[in-house]
Design a protein around this motif. Structure first.
Motif, mmCIF file in Angstrom:
data_model
loop_
_atom_site.group_PDB
_atom_site.id
_atom_site.type_symbol
_atom_site.label_atom_id
_atom_site.label_comp_id
_atom_site.label_asym_id
_atom_site.label_seq_id
_atom_site.Cartn_x
_atom_site.Cartn_y
_atom_site.Cartn_z
ATOM 1 N N UNK A 148 3.808 9.198 5.994
ATOM 2 C CA UNK A 148 4.898 9.524 5.083
ATOM 3 C C UNK A 148 4.343 10.012 3.754
ATOM 4 N N UNK A 149 4.932 11.074 3.241
ATOM 5 C CA UNK A 149 4.489 11.624 1.964
ATOM 6 C C UNK A 149 5.062 10.803 0.809
ATOM 7 N N UNK A 150 4.214 10.447 -0.108
ATOM 8 C CA UNK A 150 4.661 9.673 -1.258
ATOM 9 C C UNK A 150 4.945 8.229 -0.887
ATOM 10 N N UNK A 151 5.411 7.471 -1.862
ATOM 11 C CA UNK A 151 5.730 6.077 -1.624
ATOM 12 C C UNK A 151 7.150 5.969 -1.044
ATOM 13 N N UNK A 152 7.298 5.059 -0.093
ATOM 14 C CA UNK A 152 8.586 4.877 0.569
ATOM 15 C C UNK A 152 9.336 3.716 -0.070
ATOM 16 N N UNK A 153 10.556 3.971 -0.508
ATOM 17 C CA UNK A 153 11.386 2.931 -1.113
ATOM 18 C C UNK A 153 12.222 2.231 -0.052
ATOM 19 N N UNK A 154 12.288 0.902 -0.147
ATOM 20 C CA UNK A 154 13.161 0.088 0.689
ATOM 21 C C UNK A 154 13.988 -0.788 -0.241
ATOM 22 N N UNK A 168 0.822 -1.214 0.000
ATOM 23 C CA UNK A 168 0.000 0.000 0.000
ATOM 24 C C UNK A 168 0.852 1.258 0.000
ATOM 25 N N UNK A 169 1.939 1.250 0.776
ATOM 26 C CA UNK A 169 2.748 2.472 0.923
ATOM 27 C C UNK A 169 4.205 2.310 0.501
ATOM 28 N N UNK A 170 4.643 1.074 0.241
ATOM 29 C CA UNK A 170 6.067 0.817 0.064
ATOM 30 C C UNK A 170 6.374 0.193 -1.295
ATOM 31 N N UNK A 171 7.560 0.524 -1.788
ATOM 32 C CA UNK A 171 8.166 -0.166 -2.927
ATOM 33 C C UNK A 171 9.387 -0.898 -2.393
ATOM 34 N N UNK A 172 9.304 -2.239 -2.331
ATOM 35 C CA UNK A 172 10.399 -3.049 -1.822
ATOM 36 C C UNK A 172 11.234 -3.515 -3.011
ATOM 37 N N UNK A 173 12.471 -3.076 -3.099
ATOM 38 C CA UNK A 173 13.372 -3.501 -4.160
ATOM 39 C C UNK A 173 14.118 -4.750 -3.676
ATOM 40 N N UNK A 174 14.011 -5.834 -4.421
ATOM 41 C CA UNK A 174 14.600 -7.107 -4.030
ATOM 42 C C UNK A 174 15.094 -7.812 -5.290
ATOM 43 N N UNK A 175 15.902 -8.851 -5.119
ATOM 44 C CA UNK A 175 16.296 -9.686 -6.244
ATOM 45 C C UNK A 175 15.738 -11.095 -6.018
ATOM 46 N N UNK A 176 15.595 -11.892 -7.056
ATOM 47 C CA UNK A 176 14.787 -13.115 -6.984
ATOM 48 C C UNK A 176 15.122 -14.056 -5.842
ATOM 49 N N UNK A 177 16.391 -14.218 -5.484
ATOM 50 C CA UNK A 177 16.730 -15.195 -4.454
ATOM 51 C C UNK A 177 16.176 -14.835 -3.080
ATOM 52 N N UNK A 178 15.781 -13.560 -2.877
ATOM 53 C CA UNK A 178 15.287 -13.144 -1.563
ATOM 54 C C UNK A 178 13.798 -12.815 -1.578
ATOM 55 N N UNK A 179 13.043 -13.408 -2.503
ATOM 56 C CA UNK A 179 11.636 -13.084 -2.613
ATOM 57 C C UNK A 179 10.868 -13.413 -1.332
#
Length: 596
Positions: free
Chosen positions: A83-89, A47-58
C-alpha cells in the motif's frame, strides 16, 4: 423469478443490512447523522498503519494493530504490491459508536460491518463481537484498500469518471474481499449455494449483476471457484486487468483460458457435486422438524432470532413481514399464526437499534415478559416487554457498557445476564432486576457470547473463543462451549468438535445435556452431548443449514419441555421450525471427533 417492485425494494433494503463491510465513494462527511457523544481520538502508529482510537478501547486498538500488520503482509504477498503511504484505520468500540461516525457520508445501516472510503482510502469499522469477526471485517476492508491502490481510484479525478474498482460490479469487488478475508470455505456462503442448487436456481456468471443474487455470497463463491481451479495468483492478476465483467466478461474469462459458458458450467458442476455429497452424508438422520413460519405461511422473507417461551406456546422472532422495517413479533408455535407485533420500529423511534442481527430476546420463567437488548440515544439498554400487550414495562440502562446483546433470564427471574461490550471487548455481565447492580462475571479479551443458565441457576453455559485462540501468536480459533460456575467464577471448556464453530447452547431441563448448533462437516445442524463434553450426537439433517443472518447470529432456543425452535435458511430466506422430543432421533456422526 422477478419480484414485484415494492417488495423487491424492501428486500434489497434488508439485504443491504446483512452485517457486511462495504466500499464507499464518500466525499462529504457527517450529513444526516445524530451524534450522541464526541470521541477523543488518539493515534496508535505501527510500521504501516495509523490506528485512530479513543482511550476506552486502547487494548482493542493494540490487538487490531497487530491484525492489520499481518493482513498487510498476507495481501502484499498475494498482490505483489505494498500500500502506498500510511493506511488509516478509524476504530470504534461498538456498532452504535460506528454509526455516529462523521468519516462516512450519510447514514450507516445497522448491519454494516465496516467501510473503506475512497477519498483518503480510510478504513472505518467497529469491534465486531468476536476477535474472529473483527479480523474478518478488517481483512475485508484492507482488501478494498489494495483494490483502490491497485486500480488507481481517485475521486478527485478532474474527469469525474471514477475509474478503477468502483466501476466494477459489486459481486466482483465485494466477493473478492470476502474470498481473501474468509478463505475458500465458508459455511454461510456454502449454505446459500446449496439452497440455490436445491431450487435449481444457480446463476450464470453474466447474471451476477442482478441484485436478486446477493453479491457478497455469490461473489465469494465465484472467486473461491476461480482460486481453486486456477490458483490465487489468477485472482491477483485479474484485478490488474482492464477487463470489467460488466462490459467485457468474455475478455475476463479469456484470461483464464476459457469462456463464460464453459466457466459457468464448470462452476455449477462443482456446486452440484458438493451439494449431492453433503446430502448423502446426512441421509441417516430421521428427526422430523415441523415448519412454524415461513415466507409463504404468514412470515416475512427473513424470520430470525427465534425464542420459544418456557411454556412452549409462543415464539418471539424478528421479521420484515411488515415490509417497512424489521420488527419483533409473537407467533403460536402450534399453528404458526402471528399473535401480535411487539415493536413498531417503522414509526416509533424509541430505539436506535433492536440488535436483530446479532442478538435475540429472552423469556422470563413465567413466560410473561420478553427481555431484549437495544440501543437508545447511542447507549445500550435492556427493555422488558409485556408480551400480552407489547408495552415496555421497564427499561434498564447499562452504564459503563458500550453495547450489549444476548440476554438470558435467571431461573428465579431476578436477574438477566448479557454479553456486554466495554471498550470493544465482550464479557458476561449480570444485571439485577430488583436494583441497579451490574456485576461483571468474566474479564479478558476473549468474546463471551450467548450465555444460558443451567436449570438450577448455579452456572452458565456460553460460547467463547478463549479455548481456541492463542493471542500471543494471534491465532484466532472458532467459537467453543464453556461453563461458568457462578459461585467460584471458574470457567472450564466443554469439549466439542475439533473443527468448526459451536453456537446457541441450550441446557436440558435436568441439567445433564447441552444442545447446540455446530458445523463440523460444513453444514449448521443440531448436536447434543453431555454438559461435561462428548460424544456428540447429531439431531438434525437440514440440507441448507440452521442459521441466522450472519455466521454467529443466534438461531436456536428451547422450551421447558425440551421442544426446540430454530431458524433454517431455505428458499432464499429464513423460516422457523420446531422439533419436539417425540420427533427427535440421534446418531453419533463420523465427524464427532472431540477436542481435548
Amino acid at each position: 423469478m422477478k419480484l414485484p417492485g415494492n417488495l423487491r425494494v424492501v428486500i434489497l433494503m434488508l439485504v443491504a443490512l446483512l452485517c457486511l463491510p462495504a466500499l464507499s465513494a464518500a466525499q462529504y462527511f457527517g450529513r444526516n447523522k445524530v451524534q450522541y457523544r464526541s470521541f477523543d481520538f488518539r493515534i496508535l502508529q505501527t510500521e504501516r498503519f495509523d490506528i485512530y482510537y479513543y482511550p476506552e478501547e486502547i487494548e482493542a486498538a493494540h490487538i487490531v494493530s497487530r491484525m492489520a500488520e499481518r493482513w498487510h503482509a498476507r495481501l502484499s504477498r498475494l498482490f505483489g504490491h505494498d500500500l502506498r503511504g500510511r493506511q488509516a484505520i478509524v476504530l470504534y468500540a461498538a456498532p452504535a459508536h460506528f454509526r455516529q461516525t462523521n468519516t462516512i457520508d450519510g447514514l450507516i445501516g445497522e448491519g454494516t460491518g465496516g467501510v473503506t472510503e475512497a477519498l483518503k482510502r480510510r478504513v472505518v469499522l467497529p469491534m465486531s463481537g468476536s476477535l474472529a469477526d473483527t479480523d474478518h471485517v478488517l481483512g475485508h476492508e484492507l482488501v478494498h484498500a489494495f483494490q483502490f491502490d491497485l486500480t488507481g481510484d481517485d475521486p478527485r479525478d478532474r474527469t469525474g469518471l471514477m475509474p478503477g474498482i468502483l466501476s466494477f460490479p459489486l459481486w466482483y469487488a465485494e466477493g473478492m474481499a470476502e474470498y481473501l478475508s474468509v478463505g475458500p470455505v465458508d459455511t454461510q456462503t456454502a449454505m446459500w449455494l446449496r439452497d440455490a442448487a436445491v431450487r435449481e436456481n444457480l446463476p450464470h456468471i453474466r447474471d451476477l449483476d442482478d441484485p436478486d443474487y446477493f453479491p457478497y455470497r455469490w461473489g465469494h463463491a465465484f472467486w473461491a471457484f476461480v482460486g481453486a481451479k486456477y490458483g490465487d495468483r489468477s485472482v491477483a492478476s485479474l484485478i490488474r486487468s482492464a477487463a470489467n465483467p460488466s462490459t467485457d466478461l468474455v475478455g475476463l474469462t479469456r484470461q483464464l483460458g476459457t469462456d463464460p459458458g464453459t466457466l459457468t458450467n464448470e462452476w455449477h458442476a462443482a456446486i452440484l457435486a458438493r451439494t449431492r455429497e453433503l446430502a448423502d452424508d446426512g441421509s441417516a438422520v430421521m428427526s422430523m422438524p415441523r415448519l412454524v413460519l415461513g415466507r409463504h405461511t404468514g412470515g416475512g422473507r427473513y424470520n430470525v432470532g427465534p425464542r420459544v417461551s418456557p411454556d412452549g406456546r409462543l415464539v418471539a422472532f424478528f421479521s420484515e413481514r411488515g415490509r417497512f422495517a424489521v420488527d419483533l413479533f409473537l407467533a403460536d408455535t402450534d399453528t404458526g399464526e402471528v399473535v401480535r407485533r411487539l415493536t413498531t420500529s417503522a414509526n416509533d423511534p424509541h430505539f436506535d437499534s433492536l440488535q436483530f442481527i446479532n442478538s435475540a430476546g429472552a423469556w422470563s420463567p413465567d413466560s410473561r415478559t420478553l427481555a431484549i437488548t437495544a440501543v437508545r440515544s447511542g447507549k445500550p439498554v435492556i427493555a422488558l416487554i409485556d408480551v400480552r400487550n407489547g408495552r415496555i414495562r421497564r427499561e434498564i440502562k447499562l452504564p459503563g457498557l458500550d453495547d450489549a446483546m444476548h440476554p438470558a433470564f435467571a431461573p428465579d427471574g431476578a436477574s438477566v445476564v448479557v454479553s456486554g461490550n466495554a471498550g470493544g471487548l465482550i464479557d458476561l455481565y449480570r444485571v439485577s432486576l430488583t436494583g441497579t447492580q451490574i456485576e461483571r462475571l468474566t474479564n479478558d479479551v476473549f468474546a463471551d457470547l450467548e450465555a444460558t443458565f443451567t436449570p438450577d441457576g448455579t452456572g452458565l453455559v456460553f460460547v467463547t473463543e478463549r479455548f481456541s485462540t492463542e493471542l500471543d501468536r494471534l491465532e484466532i480459533g472458532p467459537l467453543r462451549l464453556a461453563h461458568l460456575d457462578l459461585s467460584t467464577r471458574v470457567v472450564r471448556g466443554i469439549p466439542g468438535f475439533l473443527s468448526g464453530k459451536h453456537l446457541s447452547p441450550q441446557v436440558s431441563p435436568d441439567g445433564r445435556l447441552v444442545t447446540f448448533i455446530a458445523d463440523p462437516d460444513g453444514i449448521n445442524n443440531l448436536y447434543r452431548m453431555a454438559i461435561d463434553g462428548g460424544p456428540a450426537e447429531r439431531l438434525s439433517s437440514i440440507a441448507t443449514g440452521i442459521a441466522g443472518i450472519t455466521s454467529t447470529s443466534p438461531a436456536l432456543s428451547m422450551a421447558a419441555d425440551g421442544r426446540f425452535v430454530f431458524s433454517v435458511f431455505e428458499d432464499d430466506g429464513h423460516s422457523i421450525y420446531r422439533l419436539d422430543p417425540d420427533d427427535t432421533m440421534a446418531l453419533v456422526p463420523a465427524a464427532a471427533t472431540l477436542q481435548a
